[in-house]
Enzyme design. Structure first.
Site, PDB file in Angstrom:
ATOM      1  CE1 TYR A 100      -4.193   1.741   0.495  1.00  0.00           C
ATOM      2  CE2 TYR A 100      -2.807   3.239   1.748  1.00  0.00           C
ATOM      3  CZ  TYR A 100      -4.001   2.971   1.106  1.00  0.00           C
ATOM      4  OH  TYR A 100      -4.974   3.912   1.069  1.00  0.00           O
ATOM      5  CG  PHE A 158     -11.534  16.239 -24.040  1.00  0.00           C
ATOM      6  CD1 PHE A 158     -11.661  15.656 -25.291  1.00  0.00           C
ATOM      7  CD2 PHE A 158     -11.774  15.462 -22.926  1.00  0.00           C
ATOM      8  CE1 PHE A 158     -12.040  14.327 -25.427  1.00  0.00           C
ATOM      9  CE2 PHE A 158     -12.149  14.127 -23.053  1.00  0.00           C
ATOM     10  CZ  PHE A 158     -12.280  13.556 -24.304  1.00  0.00           C
ATOM     11  CB  THR A 159     -16.459  16.143 -23.347  1.00  0.00           C
ATOM     12  OG1 THR A 159     -15.542  15.051 -23.252  1.00  0.00           O
ATOM     13  CG2 THR A 159     -17.009  16.219 -24.755  1.00  0.00           C
ATOM     14  CG  ASP A 216      -5.417  16.985 -22.060  1.00  0.00           C
ATOM     15  OD1 ASP A 216      -4.805  15.898 -21.988  1.00  0.00           O
ATOM     16  OD2 ASP A 216      -6.653  17.068 -22.150  1.00  0.00           O
ATOM     17  CE  LYS A 233      -8.610   8.951 -24.321  1.00  0.00           C
ATOM     18  NZ  LYS A 233      -9.253  10.225 -24.072  1.00  0.00           N
ATOM     19  NE  ARG A 289     -18.455  12.919 -29.929  1.00  0.00           N
ATOM     20  CZ  ARG A 289     -18.298  12.709 -28.616  1.00  0.00           C
ATOM     21  NH1 ARG A 289     -17.150  12.918 -28.040  1.00  0.00           N
ATOM     22  NH2 ARG A 289     -19.295  12.319 -27.875  1.00  0.00           N
ATOM     23  CG  PHE A 339     -23.439  11.577 -26.661  1.00  0.00           C
ATOM     24  CD1 PHE A 339     -23.461  12.805 -26.026  1.00  0.00           C
ATOM     25  CD2 PHE A 339     -22.371  10.718 -26.421  1.00  0.00           C
ATOM     26  CE1 PHE A 339     -22.443  13.173 -25.158  1.00  0.00           C
ATOM     27  CE2 PHE A 339     -21.354  11.085 -25.559  1.00  0.00           C
ATOM     28  CZ  PHE A 339     -21.394  12.312 -24.919  1.00  0.00           C
TER      29      PHE A 339
HETATM   30  C1  PLP Z   1      -9.633  11.084 -23.002  1.00  0.00           C
HETATM   31  C2  PLP Z   1      -9.187  12.450 -22.783  1.00  0.00           C
HETATM   32  C3  PLP Z   1      -9.294  13.061 -21.525  1.00  0.00           C
HETATM   33  C4  PLP Z   1      -9.964  12.377 -20.356  1.00  0.00           C
HETATM   34  O1  PLP Z   1      -9.263  11.240 -19.965  1.00  0.00           O
HETATM   35  P1  PLP Z   1     -10.007  10.004 -19.255  1.00  0.00           P
HETATM   36  O2  PLP Z   1      -8.895   9.090 -18.878  1.00  0.00           O
HETATM   37  O3  PLP Z   1     -10.949   9.418 -20.262  1.00  0.00           O
HETATM   38  O4  PLP Z   1     -10.732  10.551 -18.075  1.00  0.00           O
HETATM   39  C5  PLP Z   1      -8.826  14.355 -21.388  1.00  0.00           C
HETATM   40  N1  PLP Z   1      -8.276  15.009 -22.426  1.00  0.00           N
HETATM   41  C6  PLP Z   1      -8.153  14.455 -23.647  1.00  0.00           C
HETATM   42  C7  PLP Z   1      -7.527  15.232 -24.748  1.00  0.00           C
HETATM   43  C8  PLP Z   1      -8.601  13.160 -23.872  1.00  0.00           C
HETATM   44  O5  PLP Z   1      -8.493  12.635 -25.102  1.00  0.00           O
END
Ligand code: PLP
Length: 483
Positions: free
Chosen positions: A81, A133-134, A224, A267, A390, A456
């Site tokens: 841990y 980004f969303t 990001d 990613k 999209r 969606f």
């Molecule tokens: C996917 C993504 C996020 C969010 O990451 P999660 O691991 O899905 O929470 C933030 N910024 C960008 C550009 C992304 O493609």
């Protein structure tokens, strides 16, 4: 040491720089089965079952292939841990790659956005960024802040020759600072491989200019880095000044021109998780306080220890041009082949996948009948291929119930890295071409169940006419009894 970039010119096709040693069986269900599946899913590709899908091109999130080294590393994880050596391995890798002193783990990308917004954003603040980004926007607005997007006019053009659509115009940032004042801006955000405009990169020259302005005004620049791998590749092959630099050198130069780096390891690093890297001790301490509250103890931040091992190796592998070229090269191949056949698609090719322009593809379908959603359903019928809408369907209605029509109507066909072979990509191209030849048969969709938020994901729709029956009849005429 310079890395060879001629590899992609000497081959007429992109080459898989790996071999598949663990595989997953796929099924291509007959078209009649696909009709049943898409009907049950309410014509919403999010609601399709994986067993009914042949090529899943919905997203690249958590779906990229891991390497043998990554899988091997998951077996030697230290799951104590506190004081875990696994955590130390990830921290050391990140320090080595980005050259930032501190690392904080989080369970995924949006968790970093949550904590950054909590620490930085207050009511009425404005956060300038190259594009939203969303999840980023959601966390900033939840804190009472607002997003302002600063991009060049052609960033939203479907067809363009601009190699760096993700750039932020420096003069626009200066203007924003003059308008809102330094006190009204908690930080400036740059997104690598800008997701929502088609996986489009920024140039290192642009990042440096933006960083210089941020320095001048003592504003933190937040990167990001979720889609950094693609952006690194594009800097290497599209930005002349860096053609002889190694991926490691480019990465370090990007890091040196930002204050805080955060990423989704779903990613970047081909695993699952996330984290933040920075040098400023005060900010580090403020963020650190929140990790045990929202994420987990500092050694794992909500991630499984096996994933942390996989991320460390995945990040190392990201420094290899022949690994990070896979997404962009396969996307470029797909986009080029579609352009040759006159099919409307976002250009130049980005990193995430291929984005069909439904506004042109099914120009006879009005926007309030969701052309990109209709194309997504038709694509599944034509080939068992799952993409993501999209467009207007992904928007939310205005307060008075009228539709907010999206700027773009895109069908995203994501190419998770190292997952699909070239023949599968060619199959997708074939089916897109067939669909394009028969585009007049595609009709619109209408809601039968419409959630009030993020409709969606869970909304259900029906075709506005019997167009799907006609499309399937044409499929049978053209393909006989084959799948
Ligand atoms: C996917 C993504 C996020 C969010 O990451 P999660 O691991 O899905 O929470 C933030 N910024 C960008 C550009 C992304 O493609």
């Amino acid at each position: 040491m310079s890395e060879e970039i001629t590899f992609y010119k000497c081959a007429t096709v992109p080459l898989e720089m790996h071999r598949a040693r663990i595989v997953q069986k796929l099924e291509l269900k007959p078209v009649e089965e696909r009709v049943r599946a898409i009907t049950e899913a309410g014509n919403n590709t999010f609601l399709l079952q994986n067993k009914d899908i042949f090529l899943d091109m919905l997203t690249d999130s958590g779906t990229n292939a891991m390497s043998d080294r990554q899988l091997g590393a998951t077996m030697v994880a230290d799951d104590s841990y506190a004081g875990s050596t696994t955590h130390e391995r990830l921290e050391t890798t990140l320090r080595d790659i980005f050259g930032k002193e501190y690392f904080l783990p989080a369970h995924q990308g949006r968790a970093c956005e949550h904590l950054l917004a909590k620490v930085f954003v207050k009511e009425g603040d404005i956060v300038p960024m190259n594009y939203h980004f969303t999840t980023t926007k959601a966390h900033i607005t939840l804190q009472g802040g607002e997003v302002t997007e600063l991009y060049y006019p052609d960033a939203l053009d479907v067809e363009s020759a601009n190699p760096f659509k993700g750039n932020m115009p420096p003069e626009a940032l200066r203007e924003a600072i003059a308008t809102y004042g330094v006190d009204g801006i908690p930080f400036v955000r740059m997104e690598a491989g800008t997701n929502l405009i088609g996986g489009q990169p920024f140039s290192l020259e642009n990042l440096k200019e933006i960083y210089a302005i941020c320095r001048e005004h003592h504003l933190p620049l937040v990167l990001d880095a979720s889609l950094l791998a693609d952006n690194l590749y594009f800097i290497k092959v599209r930005e002349d000044a860096y053609k002889d630099a190694t991926i490691r050198e480019i990465t370090r130069e990007i890091a040196d021109n930002t204050d805080i780096i955060y990423f989704s390891a779903r990613k970047l690093g081909h695993a699952r998780g996330g984290g933040m890297c920075l040098n400023d001790r005060d900010t580090y301490l403020k963020l650190r306080e929140l990790i045990p509250v929202y994420e987990g103890f500092l050694t794992y931040g909500g991630m499984s220890i096996r994933e942390i091992e996989a991320i460390a190796i995945g990040l190392e592998e990201t420094m290899d041009l022949h690994m990070i070229n896979q997404g962009p090269l396969f996307t470029e191949y797909m986009v080029d082949e579609l352009v040759k056949r006159g099919i409307p698609v976002v250009t130049p090719a980005g990193g995430l996948g291929c984005h069909l322009d439904a506004m042109q593809f099914v120009s006879h379908v009005p926007q309030h009948e969701y052309p990109a959603g209709a194309l997504a359903a038709a694509m599944y019928l034509a080939g068992g291929i799952r993409g993501m809408e999209r467009g207007t369907l992904s928007e939310q209605r205005e307060a008075d119930g009228t539709e907010r029509l999206a700027d773009l109507e895109l069908l995203r066909l994501a190419l998770p890295r190292r997952v699909f072979t070239l023949s599968q990509v060619q199959y997708a191209i074939d089916r897109i071409c067939w669909l394009y030849e028969n585009r007049e048969l595609i009709g619109g969709l209408t809601f039968v169940e419409e959630p009030s938020k993020l409709r969606f994901f869970l909304g259900k729709l029906a075709p506005v006419s019997d167009w799907q029956d006609k499309l399937v009849a044409k499929f049978r005429t053209d393909f006989g009894d084959s799948l």
